[in-house]
Design an enzyme around this catalytic site. Structure first.
Site, short mmCIF file in Angstrom:
data_model
loop_
_atom_site.label_atom_id
_atom_site.label_comp_id
_atom_site.label_asym_id
_atom_site.label_seq_id
_atom_site.Cartn_x
_atom_site.Cartn_y
_atom_site.Cartn_z
N ARG A 81 1.02 -1.20 0.02
CA ARG A 81 0.16 -0.08 0.05
C ARG A 81 0.76 1.16 -0.02
NH1 ARG A 81 -2.64 3.12 4.43
NH2 ARG A 81 -4.09 4.63 3.43
N HIS A 125 -2.82 11.31 0.68
CA HIS A 125 -2.14 11.01 2.07
C HIS A 125 -1.54 12.42 2.23
CE1 HIS A 125 -0.75 7.75 5.01
NE2 HIS A 125 -0.54 8.86 5.63
N GLU A 170 -7.18 8.88 6.21
CA GLU A 170 -7.35 9.64 7.36
C GLU A 170 -7.88 11.05 7.48
OE1 GLU A 170 -3.89 9.13 9.81
OE2 GLU A 170 -4.06 6.86 9.99
N ASN A 296 -7.47 2.47 10.04
CA ASN A 296 -6.19 2.62 10.79
C ASN A 296 -6.29 2.68 12.15
OD1 ASN A 296 -5.72 3.07 8.02
ND2 ASN A 296 -4.90 4.90 7.89
N TYR A 298 -4.12 2.59 15.94
CA TYR A 298 -2.96 2.57 16.75
C TYR A 298 -3.25 2.55 18.38
CZ TYR A 298 -0.47 3.98 12.48
OH TYR A 298 -0.22 3.66 11.38
N GLU A 357 -3.78 0.51 8.24
CA GLU A 357 -2.54 0.92 9.00
C GLU A 357 -2.62 0.10 10.23
OE1 GLU A 357 -1.33 4.86 9.29
OE2 GLU A 357 -1.60 5.16 6.94
#
Ligand code: IFM
Length: 451
Positions: A81, A125, A170, A296, A298, A357
Protein backbone atom coordinates in the site's frame (compact mmCIF):
# COMPACT_ATOMS: atom_id res chain seq x y z
CA UNK A 1 6.60 -5.56 28.48
CA UNK A 2 7.32 -8.08 25.73
CA UNK A 3 4.57 -10.54 25.01
CA UNK A 4 4.70 -12.45 21.74
CA UNK A 5 1.92 -14.63 20.49
CA UNK A 6 1.39 -16.39 17.19
CA UNK A 7 -1.87 -15.13 15.74
CA UNK A 8 -3.83 -17.19 13.23
CA UNK A 9 -4.17 -19.18 11.13
CA UNK A 10 -5.97 -16.52 9.13
CA UNK A 11 -8.26 -17.52 6.23
CA UNK A 12 -6.21 -18.40 3.14
CA UNK A 13 -7.46 -15.36 1.21
CA UNK A 14 -6.42 -12.93 3.99
CA UNK A 15 -3.78 -10.50 2.65
CA UNK A 16 -0.64 -9.41 4.49
CA UNK A 17 1.11 -6.27 3.32
CA UNK A 18 2.99 -3.16 4.33
CA UNK A 19 2.06 0.50 3.91
CA UNK A 20 3.85 3.78 3.22
CA UNK A 21 2.95 7.28 2.00
CA UNK A 22 4.56 9.40 -0.71
CA UNK A 23 5.71 12.47 1.23
CA UNK A 24 7.00 10.31 4.07
CA UNK A 25 9.38 8.25 1.90
CA UNK A 26 9.89 9.55 -1.63
CA UNK A 27 12.10 12.64 -1.30
CA UNK A 28 13.05 14.08 -4.73
CA UNK A 29 10.60 16.90 -4.12
CA UNK A 30 11.86 19.05 -6.97
CA UNK A 31 12.51 16.32 -9.52
CA UNK A 32 10.82 15.57 -12.83
CA UNK A 33 8.28 18.35 -12.66
CA UNK A 34 6.91 17.81 -9.14
CA UNK A 35 5.77 21.08 -7.58
CA UNK A 36 5.41 21.82 -3.85
CA UNK A 37 2.66 20.48 -1.64
CA UNK A 38 1.42 22.07 1.57
CA UNK A 39 3.79 19.77 3.45
CA UNK A 40 6.83 21.09 1.56
CA UNK A 41 5.89 24.60 2.65
CA UNK A 42 4.87 23.67 6.20
CA UNK A 43 7.95 21.59 6.96
CA UNK A 44 10.19 24.45 5.85
CA UNK A 45 8.60 26.88 8.31
CA UNK A 46 10.82 27.01 11.40
CA UNK A 47 9.17 25.50 14.44
CA UNK A 48 6.56 23.43 12.63
CA UNK A 49 8.43 20.11 12.51
CA UNK A 50 10.72 18.70 15.15
CA UNK A 51 14.37 19.51 14.43
CA UNK A 52 13.41 21.39 11.25
CA UNK A 53 13.15 18.07 9.41
CA UNK A 54 11.56 18.06 5.95
CA UNK A 55 10.58 15.44 3.37
CA UNK A 56 13.11 16.81 0.86
CA UNK A 57 15.10 13.56 0.85
CA UNK A 58 13.19 11.30 3.26
CA UNK A 59 14.05 7.65 2.43
CA UNK A 60 15.06 8.57 -1.12
CA UNK A 61 12.51 6.01 -2.27
CA UNK A 62 12.03 7.91 -5.54
CA UNK A 63 15.47 6.64 -6.56
CA UNK A 64 15.49 3.40 -4.56
CA UNK A 65 12.02 2.09 -5.36
CA UNK A 66 13.34 -1.04 -7.08
CA UNK A 67 15.42 -2.27 -4.17
CA UNK A 68 12.63 -1.26 -1.78
CA UNK A 69 10.16 -3.41 -3.74
CA UNK A 70 12.73 -6.23 -3.67
CA UNK A 71 12.72 -5.97 0.12
CA UNK A 72 8.93 -6.23 0.27
CA UNK A 73 9.04 -9.26 -2.02
CA UNK A 74 11.72 -10.86 0.15
CA UNK A 75 9.30 -10.53 3.09
CA UNK A 76 6.79 -12.94 1.44
CA UNK A 77 4.11 -10.24 1.48
CA UNK A 78 1.23 -10.21 -0.94
CA UNK A 79 0.48 -6.50 -1.15
CA UNK A 80 2.04 -3.05 -1.00
CA UNK A 81 0.00 0.00 0.00
CA UNK A 82 1.53 3.30 -1.14
CA UNK A 83 0.19 6.74 -1.94
CA UNK A 84 0.44 8.71 -5.14
CA UNK A 85 1.78 12.25 -4.81
CA UNK A 86 -0.86 14.49 -6.37
CA UNK A 87 1.76 17.26 -6.97
CA UNK A 88 3.85 14.81 -9.02
CA UNK A 89 1.10 13.95 -11.45
CA UNK A 90 -0.84 17.25 -11.54
CA UNK A 91 1.75 19.66 -10.15
CA UNK A 92 -0.63 22.60 -9.73
CA UNK A 93 -3.50 20.51 -8.43
CA UNK A 94 -5.66 21.01 -11.49
CA UNK A 95 -4.90 21.45 -15.16
CA UNK A 96 -1.69 20.23 -16.77
CA UNK A 97 -0.73 16.59 -16.24
CA UNK A 98 2.95 15.78 -15.69
CA UNK A 99 3.91 12.78 -17.82
CA UNK A 100 7.08 12.19 -15.78
CA UNK A 101 4.99 11.92 -12.62
CA UNK A 102 2.73 9.32 -14.17
CA UNK A 103 5.81 7.49 -15.46
CA UNK A 104 7.19 7.11 -11.93
CA UNK A 105 4.01 5.40 -10.73
CA UNK A 106 3.89 3.32 -13.94
CA UNK A 107 7.27 1.92 -12.97
CA UNK A 108 6.29 1.43 -9.35
CA UNK A 109 3.02 -0.35 -10.15
CA UNK A 110 4.56 -2.53 -12.84
CA UNK A 111 7.42 -3.25 -10.43
CA UNK A 112 4.89 -4.47 -7.85
CA UNK A 113 3.14 -6.68 -10.38
CA UNK A 114 6.42 -8.16 -11.61
CA UNK A 115 7.22 -9.13 -8.03
CA UNK A 116 3.80 -10.66 -7.37
CA UNK A 117 2.73 -7.76 -5.12
CA UNK A 118 -0.82 -6.42 -5.30
CA UNK A 119 -0.63 -2.61 -5.61
CA UNK A 120 -3.03 -0.83 -3.20
CA UNK A 121 -2.92 2.88 -4.12
CA UNK A 122 -4.06 5.82 -2.00
CA UNK A 123 -4.85 9.07 -3.79
CA UNK A 124 -4.45 11.50 -0.93
CA UNK A 125 -2.10 11.09 2.00
CA UNK A 126 -1.99 14.82 2.84
CA UNK A 127 0.32 16.27 0.17
CA UNK A 128 -2.10 18.80 -1.28
CA UNK A 129 -0.62 20.75 -4.23
CA UNK A 130 0.17 24.15 -2.77
CA UNK A 131 -1.53 26.02 -5.57
CA UNK A 132 -4.86 24.73 -4.23
CA UNK A 133 -4.07 26.01 -0.74
CA UNK A 134 -3.94 29.46 -2.25
CA UNK A 135 -7.69 29.15 -2.80
CA UNK A 136 -8.33 27.85 0.73
CA UNK A 137 -7.28 24.23 0.28
CA UNK A 138 -9.87 21.78 1.58
CA UNK A 139 -12.13 24.58 2.78
CA UNK A 140 -13.01 25.33 -0.84
CA UNK A 141 -15.31 23.12 -2.95
CA UNK A 142 -12.96 23.83 -5.87
CA UNK A 143 -10.45 21.45 -4.22
CA UNK A 144 -13.10 18.71 -4.07
CA UNK A 145 -13.68 19.06 -7.81
CA UNK A 146 -9.95 19.15 -8.57
CA UNK A 147 -9.58 15.98 -6.49
CA UNK A 148 -12.25 14.23 -8.55
CA UNK A 149 -10.44 15.14 -11.79
CA UNK A 150 -7.18 13.83 -10.34
CA UNK A 151 -8.93 10.62 -9.25
CA UNK A 152 -10.37 10.15 -12.71
CA UNK A 153 -6.93 10.50 -14.27
CA UNK A 154 -5.50 7.89 -11.90
CA UNK A 155 -8.36 5.45 -12.53
CA UNK A 156 -8.02 5.91 -16.28
CA UNK A 157 -4.26 5.57 -16.36
CA UNK A 158 -3.63 2.89 -13.71
CA UNK A 159 -7.06 1.38 -12.96
CA UNK A 160 -6.55 -1.91 -14.78
CA UNK A 161 -3.34 -2.62 -12.85
CA UNK A 162 -4.35 -1.61 -9.32
CA UNK A 163 -5.74 -4.00 -6.69
CA UNK A 164 -7.61 -1.13 -5.01
CA UNK A 165 -7.84 2.64 -4.81
CA UNK A 166 -8.34 4.46 -1.51
CA UNK A 167 -9.54 8.03 -1.93
CA UNK A 168 -8.49 9.75 1.32
CA UNK A 169 -6.20 8.57 4.08
CA UNK A 170 -7.37 9.61 7.55
CA UNK A 171 -9.46 12.67 6.70
CA UNK A 172 -9.59 13.32 10.47
CA UNK A 173 -5.90 14.27 10.27
CA UNK A 174 -6.22 16.41 7.16
CA UNK A 175 -9.13 18.34 8.70
CA UNK A 176 -9.14 18.33 12.51
CA UNK A 177 -5.40 17.92 13.13
CA UNK A 178 -4.62 20.33 10.29
CA UNK A 179 -7.30 23.03 10.53
CA UNK A 180 -8.36 22.89 14.20
CA UNK A 181 -5.30 21.84 16.20
CA UNK A 182 -2.84 23.36 13.70
CA UNK A 183 -0.37 20.49 14.15
CA UNK A 184 -0.35 19.37 10.53
CA UNK A 185 -0.26 21.41 7.31
CA UNK A 186 -1.62 23.94 6.65
CA UNK A 187 -1.44 24.63 10.40
CA UNK A 188 -4.68 26.55 10.87
CA UNK A 189 -6.65 26.86 14.08
CA UNK A 190 -10.15 27.75 13.02
CA UNK A 191 -13.38 25.94 13.76
CA UNK A 192 -15.05 27.27 10.62
CA UNK A 193 -12.17 26.19 8.41
CA UNK A 194 -12.21 22.77 10.10
CA UNK A 195 -15.86 22.15 9.43
CA UNK A 196 -15.56 23.34 5.85
CA UNK A 197 -12.55 21.04 5.36
CA UNK A 198 -14.36 18.03 6.84
CA UNK A 199 -17.27 18.61 4.51
CA UNK A 200 -15.32 19.37 1.32
CA UNK A 201 -13.12 16.31 1.86
CA UNK A 202 -16.29 14.23 2.04
CA UNK A 203 -17.53 15.85 -1.15
CA UNK A 204 -14.15 15.27 -2.81
CA UNK A 205 -14.31 11.61 -1.83
CA UNK A 206 -17.85 11.22 -3.21
CA UNK A 207 -17.09 13.02 -6.46
CA UNK A 208 -13.88 11.01 -6.86
CA UNK A 209 -15.71 7.71 -6.41
CA UNK A 210 -18.27 8.73 -9.02
CA UNK A 211 -15.56 9.86 -11.43
CA UNK A 212 -13.55 6.67 -10.98
CA UNK A 213 -16.61 4.42 -11.38
CA UNK A 214 -17.26 6.15 -14.70
CA UNK A 215 -13.74 5.18 -15.82
CA UNK A 216 -13.52 1.61 -14.56
CA UNK A 217 -15.74 -0.91 -12.84
CA UNK A 218 -12.78 -3.16 -12.30
CA UNK A 219 -10.90 -1.67 -9.35
CA UNK A 220 -12.32 -1.82 -5.78
CA UNK A 221 -12.77 1.66 -4.27
CA UNK A 222 -12.72 2.70 -0.62
CA UNK A 223 -11.54 5.20 1.99
CA UNK A 224 -9.17 4.78 4.99
CA UNK A 225 -10.33 6.18 8.34
CA UNK A 226 -8.47 6.45 11.64
CA UNK A 227 -11.51 5.75 13.76
CA UNK A 228 -10.88 6.33 17.46
CA UNK A 229 -11.85 3.66 19.97
CA UNK A 230 -13.32 5.89 22.67
CA UNK A 231 -13.58 5.12 26.38
CA UNK A 232 -14.83 7.37 29.20
CA UNK A 233 -12.19 8.13 31.83
CA UNK A 234 -14.54 6.57 34.40
CA UNK A 235 -18.14 5.50 34.74
CA UNK A 236 -19.60 8.84 35.79
CA UNK A 237 -22.57 10.00 33.71
CA UNK A 238 -20.69 13.14 32.73
CA UNK A 239 -17.72 11.27 31.32
CA UNK A 240 -19.87 8.65 29.60
CA UNK A 241 -21.73 11.50 27.89
CA UNK A 242 -18.38 13.12 26.99
CA UNK A 243 -17.21 9.86 25.40
CA UNK A 244 -20.36 9.68 23.35
CA UNK A 245 -19.89 13.29 22.14
CA UNK A 246 -16.25 12.58 21.38
CA UNK A 247 -17.32 9.56 19.30
CA UNK A 248 -19.79 11.70 17.34
CA UNK A 249 -17.37 14.55 16.72
CA UNK A 250 -14.27 12.51 15.95
CA UNK A 251 -15.75 9.40 14.32
CA UNK A 252 -19.40 10.05 13.55
CA UNK A 253 -18.73 13.14 11.43
CA UNK A 254 -16.76 10.85 9.12
CA UNK A 255 -18.58 7.52 9.38
CA UNK A 256 -22.14 8.83 9.38
CA UNK A 257 -22.13 10.87 6.16
CA UNK A 258 -20.06 8.23 4.37
CA UNK A 259 -22.10 5.20 5.45
CA UNK A 260 -25.47 6.57 6.62
CA UNK A 261 -25.87 9.63 4.44
CA UNK A 262 -26.18 12.21 7.23
CA UNK A 263 -24.15 13.93 9.97
CA UNK A 264 -24.67 12.99 13.65
CA UNK A 265 -27.51 14.94 15.22
CA UNK A 266 -25.30 16.17 18.08
CA UNK A 267 -22.89 17.69 15.55
CA UNK A 268 -25.65 19.37 13.57
CA UNK A 269 -27.15 20.77 16.79
CA UNK A 270 -23.83 22.20 17.95
CA UNK A 271 -22.10 23.26 14.77
CA UNK A 272 -24.38 22.59 11.82
CA UNK A 273 -24.80 26.32 11.13
CA UNK A 274 -21.11 26.45 10.23
CA UNK A 275 -21.38 23.88 7.44
CA UNK A 276 -21.10 25.33 3.94
CA UNK A 277 -24.36 26.62 2.46
CA UNK A 278 -26.26 23.88 0.68
CA UNK A 279 -24.48 21.08 2.54
CA UNK A 280 -27.66 18.99 2.61
CA UNK A 281 -27.54 18.72 -1.18
CA UNK A 282 -24.07 17.14 -0.98
CA UNK A 283 -25.09 14.23 1.24
CA UNK A 284 -26.10 11.89 -1.58
CA UNK A 285 -22.79 12.59 -3.36
CA UNK A 286 -20.87 11.79 -0.17
CA UNK A 287 -22.80 8.57 0.59
CA UNK A 288 -21.41 6.45 -2.27
CA UNK A 289 -21.50 2.65 -2.14
CA UNK A 290 -17.94 1.48 -1.47
CA UNK A 291 -16.26 -1.87 -2.14
CA UNK A 292 -14.21 -1.71 1.04
CA UNK A 293 -13.15 0.62 3.79
CA UNK A 294 -9.79 0.86 5.50
CA UNK A 295 -9.27 1.07 9.25
CA UNK A 296 -6.10 2.66 10.62
CA UNK A 297 -5.72 1.88 14.30
CA UNK A 298 -2.91 2.59 16.78
CA UNK A 299 -4.25 3.52 20.21
CA UNK A 300 -7.50 4.21 22.09
CA UNK A 301 -8.82 7.62 23.19
CA UNK A 302 -9.79 8.00 26.85
CA UNK A 303 -11.83 11.11 27.44
CA UNK A 304 -13.42 13.20 30.14
CA UNK A 305 -15.93 15.98 30.23
CA UNK A 306 -14.32 19.43 29.95
CA UNK A 307 -16.55 22.40 29.46
CA UNK A 308 -13.77 24.53 28.01
CA UNK A 309 -12.51 22.02 25.44
CA UNK A 310 -13.03 23.58 22.02
CA UNK A 311 -14.23 20.49 20.16
CA UNK A 312 -16.59 19.03 21.46
CA UNK A 313 -16.50 19.85 25.18
CA UNK A 314 -14.70 16.58 25.83
CA UNK A 315 -11.01 16.23 26.49
CA UNK A 316 -8.72 13.41 25.44
CA UNK A 317 -6.50 12.38 28.34
CA UNK A 318 -2.81 11.56 28.13
CA UNK A 319 -2.08 7.92 28.96
CA UNK A 320 -1.44 7.33 32.66
CA UNK A 321 2.13 6.87 33.91
CA UNK A 322 1.78 3.16 34.54
CA UNK A 323 0.09 2.09 31.31
CA UNK A 324 2.16 0.49 28.54
CA UNK A 325 3.12 3.03 25.89
CA UNK A 326 5.10 3.13 22.66
CA UNK A 327 8.00 5.57 22.25
CA UNK A 328 5.67 8.23 20.84
CA UNK A 329 3.65 8.02 24.06
CA UNK A 330 0.60 6.18 22.71
CA UNK A 331 -1.11 3.62 24.94
CA UNK A 332 -0.83 0.00 23.80
CA UNK A 333 -4.30 -1.58 23.95
CA UNK A 334 -4.97 -4.45 21.53
CA UNK A 335 -8.34 -5.25 23.10
CA UNK A 336 -9.50 -1.74 22.16
CA UNK A 337 -8.77 -2.69 18.54
CA UNK A 338 -11.06 -5.74 18.54
CA UNK A 339 -13.70 -3.85 20.57
CA UNK A 340 -13.64 -1.03 18.04
CA UNK A 341 -14.09 -3.27 15.01
CA UNK A 342 -16.91 -5.16 16.73
CA UNK A 343 -18.70 -1.95 17.76
CA UNK A 344 -18.40 -0.44 14.31
CA UNK A 345 -19.88 -3.46 12.56
CA UNK A 346 -22.71 -3.50 15.12
CA UNK A 347 -23.58 0.15 14.43
CA UNK A 348 -22.88 0.71 10.75
CA UNK A 349 -23.53 -1.19 7.55
CA UNK A 350 -19.94 -1.43 6.51
CA UNK A 351 -18.46 -3.20 3.52
CA UNK A 352 -15.39 -5.45 3.73
CA UNK A 353 -12.50 -3.98 5.64
CA UNK A 354 -8.73 -3.91 5.31
CA UNK A 355 -6.63 -2.86 8.26
CA UNK A 356 -4.84 -0.29 6.14
CA UNK A 357 -2.48 0.74 8.96
CA UNK A 358 -1.42 -0.64 12.31
CA UNK A 359 1.98 -0.48 13.92
CA UNK A 360 4.11 1.00 16.64
CA UNK A 361 6.78 3.60 17.20
CA UNK A 362 9.89 2.20 18.90
CA UNK A 363 13.15 3.97 18.29
CA UNK A 364 15.59 1.05 18.58
CA UNK A 365 18.86 1.49 16.70
CA UNK A 366 21.03 -1.20 15.09
CA UNK A 367 23.71 -2.81 17.19
CA UNK A 368 26.17 -4.96 15.29
CA UNK A 369 23.74 -4.96 12.38
CA UNK A 370 20.76 -6.13 14.45
CA UNK A 371 17.72 -4.07 15.48
CA UNK A 372 16.31 -5.93 18.46
CA UNK A 373 12.82 -4.37 18.53
CA UNK A 374 11.03 -7.02 20.58
CA UNK A 375 8.44 -4.49 21.74
CA UNK A 376 7.32 -3.92 18.15
CA UNK A 377 6.96 -7.69 17.67
CA UNK A 378 4.88 -7.80 20.82
CA UNK A 379 2.70 -4.91 19.60
CA UNK A 380 2.20 -6.44 16.15
CA UNK A 381 1.50 -9.93 17.42
CA UNK A 382 -1.07 -8.86 20.02
CA UNK A 383 -2.81 -6.52 17.57
CA UNK A 384 -2.86 -9.17 14.86
CA UNK A 385 -4.36 -11.51 17.41
CA UNK A 386 -7.08 -8.91 18.03
CA UNK A 387 -7.79 -8.92 14.28
CA UNK A 388 -7.77 -12.72 14.23
CA UNK A 389 -10.43 -12.78 16.97
CA UNK A 390 -12.84 -10.58 15.03
CA UNK A 391 -12.20 -12.51 11.82
CA UNK A 392 -13.04 -15.68 13.75
CA UNK A 393 -16.25 -14.01 14.88
CA UNK A 394 -17.22 -13.67 11.24
CA UNK A 395 -16.40 -10.01 10.59
CA UNK A 396 -15.21 -9.34 7.02
CA UNK A 397 -11.63 -8.20 7.62
CA UNK A 398 -9.76 -9.11 4.47
CA UNK A 399 -6.21 -8.03 5.09
CA UNK A 400 -3.65 -6.25 7.27
CA UNK A 401 -1.03 -3.68 6.29
CA UNK A 402 1.70 -3.04 8.83
CA UNK A 403 2.68 0.60 9.22
CA UNK A 404 5.27 0.96 8.05
CA UNK A 405 7.59 -0.76 5.60
CA UNK A 406 10.42 1.46 6.81
CA UNK A 407 11.17 4.33 9.16
CA UNK A 408 10.12 7.58 7.54
CA UNK A 409 9.19 11.25 7.92
CA UNK A 410 6.73 11.14 10.81
CA UNK A 411 5.08 14.50 9.98
CA UNK A 412 5.40 17.05 12.82
CA UNK A 413 7.67 14.62 14.69
CA UNK A 414 10.19 14.59 11.83
CA UNK A 415 12.55 11.61 11.71
CA UNK A 416 12.88 11.05 15.44
CA UNK A 417 9.86 8.72 15.65
CA UNK A 418 10.37 5.38 13.93
CA UNK A 419 7.50 3.10 12.87
CA UNK A 420 9.38 0.94 10.33
CA UNK A 421 9.91 -2.80 10.05
CA UNK A 422 13.09 -1.72 8.30
CA UNK A 423 15.50 0.71 9.94
CA UNK A 424 16.72 3.68 7.88
CA UNK A 425 20.07 5.29 8.52
CA UNK A 426 19.22 8.70 7.09
CA UNK A 427 22.88 9.69 6.66
CA UNK A 428 23.66 6.75 4.37
CA UNK A 429 20.16 5.53 3.39
CA UNK A 430 21.20 2.05 4.52
CA UNK A 431 18.23 -0.24 5.09
CA UNK A 432 18.43 -2.80 7.94
CA UNK A 433 15.63 -5.29 8.45
CA UNK A 434 14.60 -5.11 12.11
CA UNK A 435 13.78 -8.25 14.08
CA UNK A 436 10.11 -7.25 13.71
CA UNK A 437 10.57 -7.30 9.93
CA UNK A 438 11.98 -10.82 10.14
CA UNK A 439 9.11 -11.86 12.42
CA UNK A 440 6.47 -10.41 10.09
CA UNK A 441 8.14 -12.06 7.06
CA UNK A 442 7.97 -15.42 8.80
CA UNK A 443 4.30 -14.91 9.61
CA UNK A 444 3.60 -14.00 5.97
CA UNK A 445 5.58 -16.96 4.70
CA UNK A 446 3.71 -19.40 6.96
CA UNK A 447 0.47 -17.83 5.77
CA UNK A 448 1.41 -18.06 2.10
CA UNK A 449 1.97 -21.80 2.57
CA UNK A 450 -1.79 -22.09 3.27
CA UNK A 451 -2.66 -20.84 -0.20
O1 IFM B 1 2.80 8.04 9.90
C1 IFM B 1 1.43 8.12 10.09
C2 IFM B 1 0.70 7.91 8.79
O2 IFM B 1 1.08 8.82 7.82
C3 IFM B 1 -0.79 8.05 8.98
N1 IFM B 1 -1.24 7.22 10.07
C4 IFM B 1 -0.53 7.26 11.30
C5 IFM B 1 0.96 7.06 11.05
C6 IFM B 1 1.73 7.10 12.39
O3 IFM B 1 1.52 8.33 13.01
Amino acid sequence: MTHIIHPGPFPADFIFGVATAAYQIEGAVKEDGRKPSIWDAFSHVPGRVHNGDTGDIACDHYHRWESDLDLIQSMHLEAYRFSIAWPRVIPEGSGAVNAAGLAFYDKLIDGCLQRGLKPFATLYHWDLPIQLQGYGGWTNSQTAHAFADYAQLIARHFGDRLASITTLNEPWCSSILSYLYGIHAPGEKSIDATIAAVHQQHVGHGLAVQAMRAETTHVPLGIALNVHSVYPADNTDQNIAAASRFFDFHNGIFLDPLFKGHYPESFIDALGDRLPTGWQDDLSTINQPLDFWGLNYYTPARVKNAADANFPAAQQLSPTKDCEKTDIGWEVAPSAFSDLITTLYANYELPECYITENGACYNDEPQDGVVADGKRISYLSTHLDAVFKVVNNGLPIKGYFAWSLMDNFEWAEGYRMRFGLIHIDYATQKRTMKNSGHWYSQLAENHSNLK
